[in-house]
Design an enzyme around this catalytic site. Structure first.
Site, PDB file in Angstrom:
ATOM      1  N   ARG A  61      18.408  19.204  -0.434  1.00 43.65           N
ATOM      2  CA  ARG A  61      19.626  16.821  -0.355  1.00 43.65           C
ATOM      3  C   ARG A  61      20.176  16.971  -1.363  1.00 43.65           C
ATOM      4  O   ARG A  61      20.606  17.275  -3.156  1.00 43.65           O
ATOM      5  CB  ARG A  61      18.096  15.982  -1.179  1.00 43.65           C
ATOM      6  CG  ARG A  61      16.923  16.358   0.271  1.00 43.65           C
ATOM      7  CD  ARG A  61      17.850  16.435   1.915  1.00 43.65           C
ATOM      8  NE  ARG A  61      16.211  15.997   2.307  1.00 43.65           N
ATOM      9  CZ  ARG A  61      15.568  16.861   3.674  1.00 43.65           C
ATOM     10  NH1 ARG A  61      16.028  17.805   2.718  1.00 43.65           N
ATOM     11  NH2 ARG A  61      14.780  15.820   3.889  1.00 43.65           N
ATOM     12  N   ARG A 114      16.464  -3.184  -3.024  1.00 42.11           N
ATOM     13  CA  ARG A 114      15.297  -3.370  -3.046  1.00 42.11           C
ATOM     14  C   ARG A 114      15.631  -3.230  -4.885  1.00 42.11           C
ATOM     15  O   ARG A 114      16.588  -2.978  -5.382  1.00 42.11           O
ATOM     16  CB  ARG A 114      13.985  -2.284  -2.929  1.00 42.11           C
ATOM     17  CG  ARG A 114      14.614  -1.104  -2.980  1.00 42.11           C
ATOM     18  CD  ARG A 114      13.244  -0.561  -1.688  1.00 42.11           C
ATOM     19  NE  ARG A 114      13.853  -0.708  -0.402  1.00 42.11           N
ATOM     20  CZ  ARG A 114      13.604  -0.150   0.549  1.00 42.11           C
ATOM     21  NH1 ARG A 114      12.534   0.439   0.347  1.00 42.11           N
ATOM     22  NH2 ARG A 114      13.265  -0.815   1.884  1.00 42.11           N
ATOM     23  N   PRO A 142       0.819  -1.481   0.629  1.00 42.72           N
ATOM     24  CA  PRO A 142       0.039   0.093   0.173  1.00 42.72           C
ATOM     25  C   PRO A 142       0.566   1.280  -0.102  1.00 42.72           C
ATOM     26  O   PRO A 142       1.829   1.383   0.640  1.00 42.72           O
ATOM     27  CB  PRO A 142      -0.845   0.074   1.426  1.00 42.72           C
ATOM     28  CG  PRO A 142       0.120  -1.258   2.102  1.00 42.72           C
ATOM     29  CD  PRO A 142       0.925  -2.770   1.056  1.00 42.72           C
ATOM     30  N   GLU A 143       0.073   2.208  -0.842  1.00 43.86           N
ATOM     31  CA  GLU A 143       0.965   3.865  -0.674  1.00 43.86           C
ATOM     32  C   GLU A 143       0.116   4.447  -0.873  1.00 43.86           C
ATOM     33  O   GLU A 143      -1.140   4.327  -0.696  1.00 43.86           O
ATOM     34  CB  GLU A 143       1.905   3.664  -2.350  1.00 43.86           C
ATOM     35  CG  GLU A 143       3.054   2.522  -2.273  1.00 43.86           C
ATOM     36  CD  GLU A 143       4.338   3.170  -3.319  1.00 43.86           C
ATOM     37  OE1 GLU A 143       4.687   4.501  -3.352  1.00 43.86           O
ATOM     38  OE2 GLU A 143       4.711   2.244  -4.000  1.00 43.86           O
ATOM     39  N   LYS A 198       1.785   7.842   3.977  1.00 43.31           N
ATOM     40  CA  LYS A 198       0.886   6.178   4.503  1.00 43.31           C
ATOM     41  C   LYS A 198       0.470   5.904   5.422  1.00 43.31           C
ATOM     42  O   LYS A 198       0.767   5.170   6.190  1.00 43.31           O
ATOM     43  CB  LYS A 198       1.857   5.452   3.923  1.00 43.31           C
ATOM     44  CG  LYS A 198       2.467   5.469   2.558  1.00 43.31           C
ATOM     45  CD  LYS A 198       3.632   4.397   2.017  1.00 43.31           C
ATOM     46  CE  LYS A 198       4.791   5.582   2.359  1.00 43.31           C
ATOM     47  NZ  LYS A 198       5.416   5.189   1.130  1.00 43.31           N
TER      48      LYS A 198
END
Length: 290
Positions: A163, A273, A2-3, A61
């Site tokens: 960033r 991932r 789920p996002e 979320k």
DNA sequence: GATCGGCCCTGCCCGC
DNA sequence: TGCGGGCAGGGCCGAT
């Protein structure tokens, strides 16, 4: 998995069911499901019984059930495999049922089901979000998500500028923008024709705005279709899956032709991932930040 | 302070 | 057939 769109589908389904109901019983069947509630399962249950749920809110979320008095809430996160289901009390228990909540008026009950136990629930106090609203204290550090009406694109652009990392890392950083997971990060980057290792601070404001627009569009489309579904793990409160997977362009499409140029989509390891991209549309930048 | 990597956890899938 | 290893991944936490 789920996002944000999936969590929003769940939130709206829950809001219709639980708003105005009073908790009559709580059963914690797996302690890990409430590991973030430090006082433990007995305290969790005792402090919930008798409380009325006044609304269901969400940021990114995280979703939370606001309790009467508006001073506290039950915060939930679905993790990778969590489900919040509304079930008749006589329905057989799910194999991975972790928490059961019953209500004073009887009828259907709320069940938290989670195979991999990355998700969980906790009782938390509500604090000011600095903009006139209230959020659980554990959620206050989470940035607004792209579907939030109060989300400001200027904040997103300045967060990216600050960033010193790659774009995908920044997109997955919930303090930059919330609600984006691996699937939507890959899809938005494909749409914007950007490599995941493109320096976040090297993106022009115009390109950053374009990327944000793609994030919002892919999420809005997924939301309109009831969320993404790759397996039976993501379901709405009635246990039904979404259908958005049929229209994914990059994520999970290894060795499939890019819908834009025809080159085969590649899968590359990224942050323990995978990342999926088109090697022609999303070329590796010279100053890549992995 | 910012960034990054490891870990948590379970079920599925694949290779041997 | 059965076993073991790899993989999936959000968020937390410790190391750098």
């Amino acid at each position: 998995m789920p996002e944000l769109p999936e969590v929003e589908v769940v939130r709206s389904g829950l809001a219709r069911f639980v708003t105005g109901r009073t908790v009559s019983a709580v059963e914690v069947l797996h302690p890990r499901a409430i590991r973030r509630h430090e006082p433990g399962p007995i305290d969790f249950a005792a402090r919930l019984v008798g409380r009325q749920i006044t609304s269901v809110s969400r940021r990114g979320k995280y979703l939370w059930f606001v309790l009467d008095g508006r001073d506290s809430a039950v915060v939930g996160h679905l993790g990778m495999s969590g489900q919040l289901l509304v079930r008749p009390p006589d329905a057989p228990d799910e194999k991975h049922l972790r928490i059961r909540v019953r209500f004073a008026a009887g009828g259907r009950e709320l069940r938290f089901v989670d195979q991999r136990t990355f998700g969980g629930m906790a009782l938390d106090e509500l604090v000011s979000d600095g903009g006139g609203g209230l959020v659980p204290s554990t959620v206050v550090h989470i940035a607004r998500d792209p579907l939030d009406p109060h989300h400001r694109s200027a904040d997103f652009i300045s967060a990216l500028k600050s960033r010193r990392t790659g774009l995908k890392r920044a997109l997955l950083d919930q303090t930059v923008v919330s609600g984006i997971g691996n699937i939507y990060a890959d899809e938005a980057l494909w749409r914007a024709q950007l490599h995941y290792a493109h320096p976040a601070d090297g993106l022009s404001p115009a390109r950053a705005l374009e990327l944000l627009g793609e994030v919002q569009e892919v999420m809005s489309q997924a939301l309109a279709q009831g969320g993404t579904s790759f397996d039976a793990l993501y379901v709405n409160v009635n246990g039904e899956s979404g259908y958005f997977d049929v229209s994914l362009n990059a994520y999970g499409q290894e060795n499939e032709p890019c819908p834009r140029c025809g080159r085969l989509i590649v899968r590359e390891p990224f942050m323990n991932r995978s990342s999926f991209r088109c090697p022609r549309c999303q070329r590796t930048p010279r100053n890549a930040r992995w």
